[in-house]
Design a protein around this motif. Structure first.
Motif, mmCIF file in Angstrom:
data_model
loop_
_atom_site.group_PDB
_atom_site.id
_atom_site.type_symbol
_atom_site.label_atom_id
_atom_site.label_comp_id
_atom_site.label_asym_id
_atom_site.label_seq_id
_atom_site.Cartn_x
_atom_site.Cartn_y
_atom_site.Cartn_z
ATOM 1 N N SER A 102 2.970 -28.740 -37.576
ATOM 2 C CA SER A 102 2.968 -28.299 -36.179
ATOM 3 C C SER A 102 2.257 -26.962 -36.027
ATOM 4 C CB SER A 102 4.410 -28.193 -35.649
ATOM 5 O OG SER A 102 5.060 -29.443 -35.700
ATOM 6 N N LEU A 103 2.424 -26.065 -36.995
ATOM 7 C CA LEU A 103 1.724 -24.784 -36.946
ATOM 8 C C LEU A 103 0.214 -24.965 -37.100
ATOM 9 C CD1 LEU A 103 4.185 -22.529 -38.999
ATOM 10 C CD2 LEU A 103 3.677 -22.366 -36.554
ATOM 11 N N VAL A 104 -0.191 -25.952 -37.897
ATOM 12 C CA VAL A 104 -1.626 -26.254 -38.016
ATOM 13 C C VAL A 104 -2.175 -26.730 -36.671
ATOM 14 C CG1 VAL A 104 -3.315 -27.781 -39.107
ATOM 15 C CG2 VAL A 104 -1.505 -26.747 -40.479
ATOM 16 N N ALA B 122 2.738 -28.860 -30.071
ATOM 17 C CA ALA B 122 2.938 -28.029 -31.257
ATOM 18 C C ALA B 122 4.114 -27.072 -31.069
ATOM 19 C CB ALA B 122 1.659 -27.239 -31.556
ATOM 20 N N ALA B 123 4.172 -26.407 -29.904
ATOM 21 C CA ALA B 123 5.259 -25.450 -29.654
ATOM 22 C C ALA B 123 6.610 -26.135 -29.620
ATOM 23 C CB ALA B 123 4.998 -24.709 -28.340
ATOM 24 N N SER B 124 6.686 -27.322 -29.009
ATOM 25 C CA SER B 124 7.962 -28.035 -28.919
ATOM 26 C C SER B 124 8.440 -28.487 -30.293
ATOM 27 C CB SER B 124 7.822 -29.250 -27.998
ATOM 28 O OG SER B 124 6.915 -30.199 -28.550
ATOM 29 N N VAL C 296 -4.514 -16.487 -31.481
ATOM 30 C CA VAL C 296 -4.907 -17.295 -32.644
ATOM 31 C C VAL C 296 -4.487 -16.589 -33.940
ATOM 32 C CG1 VAL C 296 -6.859 -18.258 -33.915
ATOM 33 C CG2 VAL C 296 -6.807 -18.398 -31.422
ATOM 34 N N GLY C 297 -4.668 -15.272 -33.993
ATOM 35 C CA GLY C 297 -4.266 -14.518 -35.177
ATOM 36 C C GLY C 297 -2.765 -14.541 -35.411
ATOM 37 N N ALA D 158 1.876 -16.474 -38.652
ATOM 38 C CA ALA D 158 3.144 -17.201 -38.741
ATOM 39 C C ALA D 158 3.063 -18.327 -39.765
ATOM 40 C CB ALA D 158 3.523 -17.756 -37.364
ATOM 41 N N PHE D 159 1.951 -19.048 -39.772
ATOM 42 C CA PHE D 159 1.760 -20.144 -40.725
ATOM 43 C C PHE D 159 1.739 -19.613 -42.164
ATOM 44 C CE2 PHE D 159 -1.359 -23.215 -42.743
ATOM 45 C CZ PHE D 159 -0.410 -24.203 -42.949
#
Length: 574
Positions: free
Chosen positions: A107-109, A171-173, A234-235, A240-241
């Motif tokens: 999801s982070l990707v 992705a956020a959900s 984006v950064g 976070a990833f």
């Protein structure tokens, strides 16, 4: 695992599919390190999320797109709603196929890719590649009549923007629904008090991320460039990833346990449309070791879980109107703030201040969200270290349902305050008392009322968040059966999204000709709308459902205190 009962054998699902958690379980410091990593990832992800939502109305109102005010507010509400409504998708993928750790990673990707796509829409070449050339429309003053024809019906670049926002929402959900329970798993062995405190600090991390986003990202987006602001987003997602992958050795991870969605739907169908006893219903009468299919939950477990779900759903459904009110903070509250007088941070004596991009910096309208955020950042530690322990010693600590009712009351007062302010703002507009102000590159005609008058409604919605949202998370996680915690958390977030989508639908309905939100095409100004009536309508809906919530919550508490119900609940929760 379920607590064994005398004279009762464990089910086949427990024998054949034990929950094997991987990761260091021993020292408390490892658990705290894992929880801290989860909180840090959540803070960064929320900073990115608020960086998108806080100024999305302003971004769509800008000269790059020229969306109308109600179109921009509706898109924001749809995005917020989808980011919650899609939560069960991520929970289902984690339960059935991937497990929570892998689902969060993927999801982070996706989050990183979608935020990168949003970044490309800022540049002229990016918009031309994805959306084509912008249709030409002459810049005209606001139309004085509600019957003026529009230049074009569909806003520019709508398909691309909605697709990008949908990917971001997905992705956020998925991150939200899985990271919440994944973090709780890290401290679950430390006791229920540790779980309660984790949810308090989890919410604190969300709001710390909001502070970072609003103070830095929102300011840059409004006063410098959306290109720089979205680049920071984006950064943040990339960082976070990286942290999530770096902390992998200290995480407790659990394999996918399967989904009970089909079993719940089947039981619901049987309850609504009873038929003759089937082979499955006969199997429900057999002992666990007499069933012919040893895999998956037993019929008794399915029935017990279904009964818990039937009790939980009415409680969570009656929170939907609260979410309708809550999400106004990031949509119509923002739109209202753009039409109040926003002071400059750096005053200038230049007569061309209004026309120049760099002659002044205005306080970002999104900074009003800080009133909400500061309340949470201050009150959560006070509540966790002082108020809750004191009430617990005095045996006066209210239940999660009682806190949720109090949160609904504060939400009601917030929307009432917004309606009163909007009514006063429109009084100035009708007397032709307006102040032209340049926000970024866009001109708004505001009432000569200071934007600081919005602080009470943001403070009240922040207090409501502490009493409604945090106890709501704790209630959904703690009351759910162990085998359905992911699904119940997904339903909780999904219903939050339903509230946002209903708010968006209500705005769309009231934007039809003759509706309170029907404004002439005026490039974002809402001075011909009756948004105060919309706020008061939401307050009425909230008041009615709050009374219904009190009745349902009282019935739930009485049922829960039933000894037979307590016995079943303890067995399925483990």
């Amino acid at each position: 695992m379920s607590t064994p009962i005398a004279q009762e054998q464990p089910s086949r699902s427990e024998e054949r599919r034990p929950l094997v958690a991987r990761g260091p379980r021993g020292p408390r410091r490892w658990r705290r390190t894992a929880a801290a990593a989860v909180l840090l990832v959540e803070m960064l992800e929320r900073a990115a999320f608020f960086g998108v939502t806080s100024n999305l109305v302003l971004y769509l109102n800008s000269l790059n797109f020229n969306w109308e005010g109600e179109q921009a507010s509706r898109a924001t509400l749809l995005f917020l709603g989808a980011s919650y409504l899609l939560s069960p998708v991520g929970g289902w993928l984690a339960d059935v196929y991937l497990g929570r750790f892998l689902t969060i990673s993927l999801s982070l990707v996706l989050y990183l890719a979608a935020s990168g796509l949003l970044l490309t829409t800022i540049t002229y070449d990016g918009r031309r590649s994805f959306c084509g050339e912008m249709p030409l429309s002459p810049l005209e003053p606001a139309c004085p009549s509600p019957d003026c024809p529009g230049s074009w019906s569909s806003p520019y670049c709508a398909t691309t923007l909605y697709l990008v926002l949908l990917l971001l929402a997905l992705a956020a959900s998925s991150v939200r629904s899985n990271l919440t329970s994944f973090g709780a798993d890290q401290v679950m062995d430390l006791g229920r008090d540790a779980t309660r405190r984790f949810f308090n600090w989890f919410y604190w991390s969300i709001n710390l991320g909001a502070v970072l986003s609003l103070l830095v990202v929102a300011f840059i987006e409004q006063n410098i460039s959306f290109l720089w602001g979205y680049s920071i987003i984006v950064g943040l997602v990339g960082l976070a990833f990286f942290i999530f992958l770096f902390a992998t050795p200290v995480f407790i991870t659990k394999p996918p346990t399967g989904s009970q969605v089909s079993s719940m739907l089947k039981l619901a169908f049987q309850k609504c449309c009873p038929r003759h006893p089937s082979r499955d219903s006969e199997g429900a009468l057999l002992l666990p070791d007499q069933r012919s299919h040893p895999w998956g939950p037993s019929p008794q477990e399915d029935m017990a879980n279904f009964q818990v779900l039937v009790k939980l759903l009415p409680v969570m459904v009656t929170l939907v109107p609260y979410w309708m009110v809550y999400f106004q903070m990031q949509s119509t509250y923002v739109l209202q703030g753009l039409h109040l007088h926003i002071p400059n941070i750096f005053q200038t004596n230049s007569s061309l201040a209004l026309r120049s991009e760099n002659s002044n910096f205005r306080i970002p309208e999104a900074w009003l969200l800080l009133a909400n955020v500061v309340v949470v950042l201050v009150l959560v530690p006070v509540k966790d270290h002082l108020i809750d322990p004191l009430l617990l010693r005095c045996k006066l600590l209210p239940s999660a349902l009682q806190k949720m009712a109090l949160g609904m009351f504060f939400g009601f007062t917030s929307i009432i305050a917004a309606g009163v302010l909007e009514k006063e703002r429109l009084r100035y507009i009708k007397n032709n008392q307006t102040v032209p102000q340049l926000i970024g590159k866009d001109l708004y005609y505001a009432a000569p009322l200071s934007i600081w008058w919005q602080i009470p409604q943001y403070l009240l919605i922040g207090i409501s968040e502490i009493f409604a949202s945090i106890p709501g998370l704790e209630f959904a996680y703690s009351e759910a059966p162990r085998s359905m915690q992911g699904a119940i958390m997904g339903i909780f977030f999904c219903l939050s999204g339903v509230g946002s989508l209903l708010g968006s639908g209500l705005v769309a309905l009231l934007s039809l000709p003759g509706g309170w939100m029907h404004c002439p095409k005026d490039f974002g100004n809402i001075n011909n709308c009756q948004m105060d009536f919309y706020f008061f309508l939401l307050a009425g809906i909230q008041a009615v459902t709050a009374v219904l919530f009190l009745w349902i919550a009282g019935h739930y508490e009485r049922t829960r205190q039933n000894p037979a119900s307590q016995n079943v609940s303890s067995r399925i929760r483990g």
